[in-house]
Design an enzyme around this catalytic site. Structure first.
Site, PDB file in Angstrom:
ATOM      1  CG  HIS A   1      -1.802   1.187   1.343  1.00  0.00           C
ATOM      2  ND1 HIS A   1      -3.151   1.171   1.070  1.00  0.00           N
ATOM      3  CD2 HIS A   1      -1.516   2.476   1.710  1.00  0.00           C
ATOM      4  CE1 HIS A   1      -3.656   2.377   1.258  1.00  0.00           C
ATOM      5  NE2 HIS A   1      -2.681   3.188   1.649  1.00  0.00           N
ATOM      6  CD  GLU A   2       1.804   3.570   3.587  1.00  0.00           C
ATOM      7  OE1 GLU A   2       2.073   4.672   3.079  1.00  0.00           O
ATOM      8  OE2 GLU A   2       0.710   3.339   4.147  1.00  0.00           O
TER       9      GLU A   2
ATOM     10  CG  HIS B   1       0.812   6.365  -0.916  1.00  0.00           C
ATOM     11  ND1 HIS B   1      -0.163   7.218  -1.385  1.00  0.00           N
ATOM     12  CD2 HIS B   1       0.262   5.723   0.142  1.00  0.00           C
ATOM     13  CE1 HIS B   1      -1.256   7.090  -0.641  1.00  0.00           C
ATOM     14  NE2 HIS B   1      -1.025   6.185   0.288  1.00  0.00           N
TER      15      HIS B   1
END
Length: 196
Positions: free
Chosen positions: A147-148, A151
């Site tokens: 998820h990170e 980014h």
């Protein structure tokens, strides 16, 4: 220092982040501020683009997940105290079965949806001392890192939803970008009308 978290709709969240050197200005202070900002917002991960910096840096602390009784003792142990800085990360491989998990994001408050991701990742990165690591993670640890990592690639979890789901969320996402939402932490809204 607690920094404002950039809300959905800000172009910085769509940029491919750039790699940084050990000499990056005020890096230690930036990382400290990111930890403080993440904990203040009760997050388990935060990427530099979420505080307006398009650089390949994110932090993860999965300790809050360690109390989940639905997880095995082994998973709880892996999550407890897992606190790391990832700089210039590169996911080398994603393997295993895809599985769904309900994800949220500090840049997209009050929106949670099931996202499918592969179970296991192999990732290369440098830590805050710029020591290189190549590691393999699976389960919830892998998911938080994925998820990170998204980014710093300019990808949001909402991009992984079906087109129908995205259409259903369109108005809510527009409201978030305009600041038409109640949040318990500092945010910067790209489409906030001045004088509100």
């Amino acid at each position: 220092m607690i920094l404002p978290i950039v809300a959905y709709g800000d172009p910085v969240l769509r940029k491919m982040a750039t790699a940084i050197e050990k000499s990056h200005p005020n890096l230690e202070e930036l990382i400290d501020n990111m930890w403080e900002t993440m904990y203040n917002a009760h997050g388990v991960g935060l990427a530099a683009p979420q505080i307006g910096q398009p650089i390949r840096l994110f932090i993860v602390d999965t300790t809050p997940f360690a109390d989940d009784d639905e997880l095995s003792k082994e998973e709880q142990k892996a999550l407890k105290g897992f606190r790391k800085v990832f700089i210039n990360a590169q996911i080398e491989e994603e393997t295993g079965k895809e599985w769904a998990f309900n994800e949220g994001c500090l840049s997209i408050p009050d929106v949670r949806e099931d996202v499918n991701r592969k179970d296991t990742i192999n990732i290369t990165y440098v830590d805050e001392r710029f020591e290189k690591h190549t590691e393999t993670y699976d389960g919830l640890l892998a998911r938080v890192i994925q998820h990170e990592y998204d980014h710093i690639e300019g990808v949001l979890f909402t991009d992984k939803l079906s087109s129908l789901k995205r259409r259903l969320l369109k108005k809510r996402l527009a409201n978030i970008s305009k600041g038409n939402i109640k949040v318990e932490y500092r945010m910067r809204f790209p489409n906030l009308k001045k004088g509100r």
